[in-house]
Design a protein around this motif. Structure first.
Motif, short mmCIF file in Angstrom:
data_model
loop_
_atom_site.label_atom_id
_atom_site.label_comp_id
_atom_site.label_asym_id
_atom_site.label_seq_id
_atom_site.Cartn_x
_atom_site.Cartn_y
_atom_site.Cartn_z
N VAL A 249 -66.10 13.05 -15.24
CA VAL A 249 -67.06 12.35 -16.09
C VAL A 249 -68.37 13.09 -15.99
N ALA A 250 -68.92 13.51 -17.14
CA ALA A 250 -70.14 14.31 -17.17
C ALA A 250 -71.31 13.48 -17.67
N VAL B 167 -77.78 6.57 -12.28
CA VAL B 167 -77.26 6.07 -11.00
C VAL B 167 -76.06 5.17 -11.24
N VAL B 168 -76.16 4.28 -12.23
CA VAL B 168 -75.04 3.41 -12.57
C VAL B 168 -73.82 4.24 -12.95
N ALA B 169 -74.03 5.29 -13.75
CA ALA B 169 -72.91 6.12 -14.21
C ALA B 169 -72.24 6.84 -13.04
N LEU B 170 -73.03 7.38 -12.12
CA LEU B 170 -72.46 8.03 -10.95
C LEU B 170 -71.63 7.05 -10.13
N LEU B 171 -72.18 5.89 -9.84
CA LEU B 171 -71.47 4.93 -8.99
C LEU B 171 -70.22 4.39 -9.68
N ALA B 172 -70.29 4.17 -10.98
CA ALA B 172 -69.11 3.70 -11.71
C ALA B 172 -68.01 4.75 -11.70
N THR B 173 -68.40 6.02 -11.86
CA THR B 173 -67.43 7.12 -11.81
C THR B 173 -66.77 7.17 -10.44
N ALA B 174 -67.58 7.08 -9.38
CA ALA B 174 -67.03 7.12 -8.02
C ALA B 174 -66.14 5.92 -7.74
N ALA B 175 -66.50 4.75 -8.28
CA ALA B 175 -65.68 3.56 -8.08
C ALA B 175 -64.28 3.76 -8.63
N VAL B 176 -64.19 4.44 -9.76
CA VAL B 176 -62.89 4.72 -10.39
C VAL B 176 -62.11 5.77 -9.60
N ALA C 21 -62.98 8.91 -10.15
CA ALA C 21 -63.18 10.10 -10.98
C ALA C 21 -64.25 10.98 -10.36
N VAL C 22 -64.47 12.15 -10.96
CA VAL C 22 -65.36 13.16 -10.39
C VAL C 22 -66.59 13.27 -11.27
N TRP C 23 -67.76 13.07 -10.69
CA TRP C 23 -69.02 13.09 -11.42
C TRP C 23 -69.61 14.49 -11.48
N THR C 24 -70.28 14.80 -12.59
CA THR C 24 -71.09 16.00 -12.67
C THR C 24 -72.20 15.74 -13.66
N SER C 25 -73.35 16.39 -13.49
CA SER C 25 -74.48 16.08 -14.39
C SER C 25 -75.36 17.29 -14.61
N CYS C 26 -76.04 17.27 -15.76
CA CYS C 26 -77.09 18.22 -16.09
C CYS C 26 -78.27 17.43 -16.65
N ALA C 27 -79.46 17.92 -16.40
CA ALA C 27 -80.64 17.31 -16.97
C ALA C 27 -80.73 17.66 -18.45
#
Length: 672
Positions: A165-166, A176-185, A187-193
């Motif tokens: 999930v990017a 922050v919500v998106a990261l934690l929701a991804t981790a709850a599932v 799934a693997v988080w990644t992000s760019c500004a």
């Protein structure tokens, strides 16, 4: 080498406050339960006694890894859904095996405070941007609800454990919500500004083939709105793996066709379901600076990050439920991931979306005052910019809540230390830290029971077996050497994404000293246990056989009011010569005349050595940086040596290509 001008510390902790720190309580408890060296509960006495006490704890933490890391998980009460068979079954690097058999979930640990009814109404996140005067609050209860809703929605969209999930998001609570929701599932988080351009983002995200993208329509920075809808459209076209796109309307636009509105996916009132995953299950992927080739996609595990960040936030920064933790960062820098670690120890975290220099250079100090931050983190560059702008944040703002000021990103020069104690606060614990995206943490950093000395980082962190080595692999004291780590850390990468045989990972850290992590920094470990970082070793200056760190030169040159920024390069020439130019960006109204050039040379000769004096001083309109703001040295060296720009650097990794083209042309001119 930057050395303190005196042996007396700039700051020492109040004995009562030091006695009440978590690290003191941890040492006493670990002595009773895990074989740590015993220590009195109250760390009173001389600075040498405090240093000896910490040195004993640190030695145990690096020599008895299973007991130390087992103690960390017990102390912080990590809840394993399935217990581990052991703490560490293979300590080799690379390839250490941590907590085999264990299952857990990072998001469940981050939301533990929300389980208490009495805490659900308290703020988990305080948020500010350039347009708001007072922070908005996201409570622990609301954070938990939104994570529950979004994680359920992601599952409904077919996101499974191991899927990517990017996020194309600024530093806002939704990230922050998106990261934690991804981790709850799972799934693997990644992000760019969102200030990253499409090519830079695609160089990162295409490696991972994400199935979901959570993105803003734009962002606000420097007093302006920046519409990113065209970039988002390009990302959608160039990422064929995407099945779900979530629209976060930061600029108030409607969700484009084929996307889902953030509000709909976070509206449900459901409890989060936390997928139990193995300790070494990927949590997120971070990216190296990537100045050549594609950025390295660094994979770190749910369990490894959890225990490392609990140790770092809880023991080294002494964060707890009464703290407000603010570190200026973007989602494209590892410090954003570390900011989220404040939730693991029950702290309120402060997110700020905006420029640190708008409407003036003092913007971050104002954010800290308005949010009553207790632990404030920034970059060494921002501290120096504040000094040059003649700011007086301690006089002009109420920073009484700030007990700890952290700096990282580059070495903080001694002038930065002095300015903080002169102009921010006399009684503030300065936690200068150094580590890397590679481990998403610090190798060396702050210790709340130790004094702070001018120009020096307090100590190696617990669990980090840091040494300075010479070229033959011999440890050095009070001499400059390569920063190495001789024992594994749980947050070291489980690998690079797509590096199937592990060769790229191995060659990045372990090719110089087999089985030993070489980080690529020049460092000095002093006889009193402190640490000095001198800059990157792969851009080392080497004149007449004497190695010099570029950071030492920057510290002297950028103290001059006429110099905004500088870059020094050492270039070995074909006929055996050595050319060392210094490039300077001048402050408005300044001119690089003979008088200023002479002062630059004289300052370097007097404060460092004649070897540090450049062959030429050249004024430039600007210097190139990575997208995370670090000045670029190695690609400039390649350009000056004749390497074409497209081979010297990944263009998508640089903030301003025109600045690089100047060096490419200069390299051509020197050879013609």
């Amino acid at each position: 080498m930057s050395t303190p001008s005196q042996d007396q510390p700039l700051w020492r902790p109040d004995p009562a406050r030091a006695a009440a720190t978590q690290i003191v309580a941890f040492q006493a408890w670990a002595a009773d339960h895990h074989g740590a060296p015993a220590a009195p509960l109250a760390p009173t006495g001389t600075d040498e006694v405090a240093a000896a006490r910490y040195a004993a704890l640190h030695a145990w933490s690096t020599e008895d890894l299973p007991r130390f890391w087992g103690a960390v998980t017990d102390w912080f009460d990590v809840r394993f859904s399935t217990p581990a068979e052991a703490v560490l079954t293979d300590a080799s690097m690379p390839g250490a095996r941590w907590f085999p058999g264990a299952r857990l979930n990072y998001a469940a640990e981050a939301l533990r405070r929300s389980e208490q009814a009495s805490d659900r109404g308290k703020p988990a996140i305080l948020h500010l941007d350039e347009t708001t005067e007072r922070p908005t609050e996201l409570s622990w209860g609301e954070l938990r609800r939104q994570v529950g809703s979004l994680s359920a929605a992601l599952r409904d969209q077919g996101v499974h454990p191991g899927d990517r999930v990017a996020g194309y998001l600024p530093n806002i609570p939704q990230a922050v919500v998106a990261l934690l929701a991804t981790a709850a599932v799972g799934a693997v988080w990644t992000s760019c500004a969102p200030d990253f351009g499409a090519r830079s983002v695609l160089d990162r995200f295409q490696q991972l083939e994400p199935v979901a993208l959570i993105t803003v329509d734009g962002y606000h920075y420097g007093g302006k709105d920046h519409d990113r809808r065209e970039v988002v459209a390009e990302l959608r076209r160039e990422l064929p793996s995407l099945r779900t796109v979530v629209h976060v309307p930061l600029l108030g636009t409607e969700a484009p066709e084929g996307t889902l509105p953030w509000s709909a996916l976070t509206a449900a009132d459901v409890e989060p379901v936390f997928e139990p995953v193995p300790f070494d299950h990927p949590l997120w992927v971070l990216y190296s600076s990537g100045t050549t080739g594609l950025p390295k996609a660094i994979v770190q595990s749910q369990g490894g990050i959890l225990v490392e960040h609990l140790k770092q936030a809880g023991l080294h920064l002494d964060l707890g439920p009464d703290d407000r933790f603010f570190w200026y960062t973007s989602t494209g820098w590892m410090m954003w991931n570390f900011l989220v670690a404040g939730l693991l120890v029950g702290s309120t975290i402060v997110t700020y979306d905006g420029s640190p220099g708008h409407p003036g250079t003092g913007a971050l100090w104002s954010v800290a005052a308005r949010t009553r931050a207790t632990v404030l983190g920034t970059s060494a560059a921002y501290v120096i910019a504040s000094r040059k702008a003649d700011l007086h944040p301690g006089r002009d703002l109420d920073l009484s809540a700030v007990r700890c000021l952290g700096t990282t990103g580059s070495p903080l020069p001694p002038d930065g230390f002095r300015w903080i104690y002169d102009e921010v606060k006399q009684d503030v614990w300065l936690a200068s830290v150094s580590g890397g995206t590679d481990v998403c943490s610090c190798f060396v950093g702050g210790v709340p029971t130790l004094p702070v000395y001018l120009g020096e980082i307090q100590a190696p962190c617990l669990g980090s077996a840091v040494e300075a080595w010479d070229v033959n692999g011999h440890p050095l004291t009070d001499q400059v050497g390569e920063l190495v780590v001789t024992a594994p850390l749980p947050s070291m990468p489980i690998g690079f994404w797509g590096d199937k045989d592990g060769s790229r990972y191995h060659d990045s850290y372990f090719d110089t000293y087999p089985g030993i992590w070489r980080h690529g920094d020049w460092t000095t470990v002093t006889s009193r246990g402190t640490v000095v970082i001198h800059g990157r070793s792969d851009s080392t200056l080497n004149r007449q056989g004497v190695r010099m760190g570029s950071a030492d030169i920057y510290e002297v040159v950028e103290r001059l009011p006429e110099i905004t920024e500088s870059l020094v390069i050492g270039l070995e020439e074909a006929e055996g010569g050595y050319w060392m130019p210094l490039f300077v960006v001048l402050a408005p109204g300044a001119t690089l005349d003979e008088e200023l050039t002479g002062r630059i040379r004289s300052s370097l000769r007097t404060e460092l050595s004649p070897r540090h004096v450049p062959d030429e001083v050249i004024a430039v309109t600007g210097l190139p940086h990575t997208l995370t703001g670090k000045r670029i040295e190695v690609p400039v060296k390649r350009l000056l040596g004749g390497t074409p720009l497209e081979q010297a650097v990944n263009p998508g990794s640089v903030d301003n290509l025109d600045h690089l083209r100047f060096f490419e042309q200069l390299g051509r001119d020197r050879r013609s």
